[in-house]
Design an enzyme around this catalytic site. Structure first.
Site, PDB file in Angstrom:
ATOM      1  N   CYS A 135      49.401  60.998  46.015  1.00  0.00           N
ATOM      2  CA  CYS A 135      50.652  60.989  45.242  1.00  0.00           C
ATOM      3  C   CYS A 135      51.664  61.853  46.000  1.00  0.00           C
ATOM      4  CB  CYS A 135      50.409  61.550  43.837  1.00  0.00           C
ATOM      5  SG  CYS A 135      51.924  61.719  42.858  1.00  0.00           S
ATOM      6  N   CYS A 144      59.035  58.323  42.916  1.00  0.00           N
ATOM      7  CA  CYS A 144      57.718  58.058  43.498  1.00  0.00           C
ATOM      8  C   CYS A 144      57.859  58.227  45.008  1.00  0.00           C
ATOM      9  CB  CYS A 144      57.258  56.648  43.153  1.00  0.00           C
ATOM     10  SG  CYS A 144      55.645  56.262  43.884  1.00  0.00           S
TER      11      CYS A 144
END
Ligand SMILES: N[C@@H](CCC[C@H](N)C(=O)O)C(=O)O
Length: 252
Positions: free
Chosen positions: A203, A61
């Protein structure tokens, strides 16, 4: 914390064992995109465990790494930190400004079995089509991404189309799904449906994957660009490795 609108609950589990919690419940109660658990590492400053909003544990992430990197640097009083991930990558984090953090996301993987895909095919032109979306690119930057290039991201009903694409049979581990619009200045406007979470305001790994896909397709020739989300912008650079820079914030 959040990184360009990507929201996280970060649990420091280095001294207290918090590792087996109901992450889906924590995510639902706090309305965050991912729950992050930080534990000790033998090879880096810390280990980062990542749980999507549906409770699934995933490999990387980018935006959370910027937040955790910031916290570690604050604690150590340094301008550099390292984070170990479950995919055995070590992410390097650099202080780039007051609350701006740069991450070395490593090298993209582009072979069909590295994405991973369930059958051999050209990752630059996947045989996938749904509604107005067609001819996507697959990139793995620690986690799997599928990127569709479109004329205008505002005209695409990603919310309706993405659930079917996330679970497409070609992706045995499912995939993150992005629609990318390249504007005249060479910047990328991106909207993302995150695997295991849904639409998010930003993201980091998708920004990296979209830039790599844009360069490989020949749509962008520069080494660096801005990837613009509803939640904020990220600067992405691809030399040998892929680097991502952007701000982090505490959520009040
Ligand atoms: N928000 C993240 C990606 C989180 C994981 C992703 N949903 C997956 O399942 O791979 C980022 O900033 O990269």
């Amino acid at each position: 914390m959040h990184g360009s609108g990507n929201n996280f609950v970060i649990i420091d589990s280095r001294l207290v064992d918090n590792v087996n919690r109901d992450y889906k419940k924590i995510a639902n109660n706090s309305n965050c995109d991912q729950v992050i658990v930080v534990t000790n590492s033998n090879v880096a400053d810390c280990f980062m465990h990542i749980y999507n909003a549906d409770g699934s544990k995933v490999e990387t992430c980018g935006n959370a790494a910027r937040c955790v990197g910031y916290l570690i640097m604050l604690e150590k009083g340094t301008e550099y930190a390292t984070i170990e991930l479950m995919n055995e990558r070590i992410l390097e984090c650099f202080k780039a400004g007051n609350k701006s953090i740069k991450i070395n996301m490593g090298k993209p993987s582009l072979k069909w079995y590295e994405i991973p895909l369930s059958t051999e095919c050209d990752t630059l032109h996947l045989p996938i089509e749904l509604g107005v979306l067609k001819d996507p690119v697959a990139v793995n930057i620690g986690n799997p991404h599928m990127i569709f290039f479109v004329d205008s991201i505002d005209k695409i009903p990603l919310l309706n189309l993405a659930p079917q694409l996330e679970t497409h049979i070609l992706f045995p581990k499912k995939t993150n799904v992005s629609i990318a619009q390249i504007d005249k200045s060479g910047e990328i406007n991106l909207q993302v449906w995150e695997r295991g979470t849904g639409i998010t305001a930003s993201c980091g790994s998708a920004a990296c994957a979209a830039f790599v896909a844009s360069v490989l397709r020949g749509y962008i020739t520069a080494q660096q660009t801005s990837v613009n989300f509803l939640g904020g912008n990220l600067s992405i650079e691809w030399t040998d490795n892929v680097f991502m820079t952007g701000d982090v914030e505490f959520i009040q």
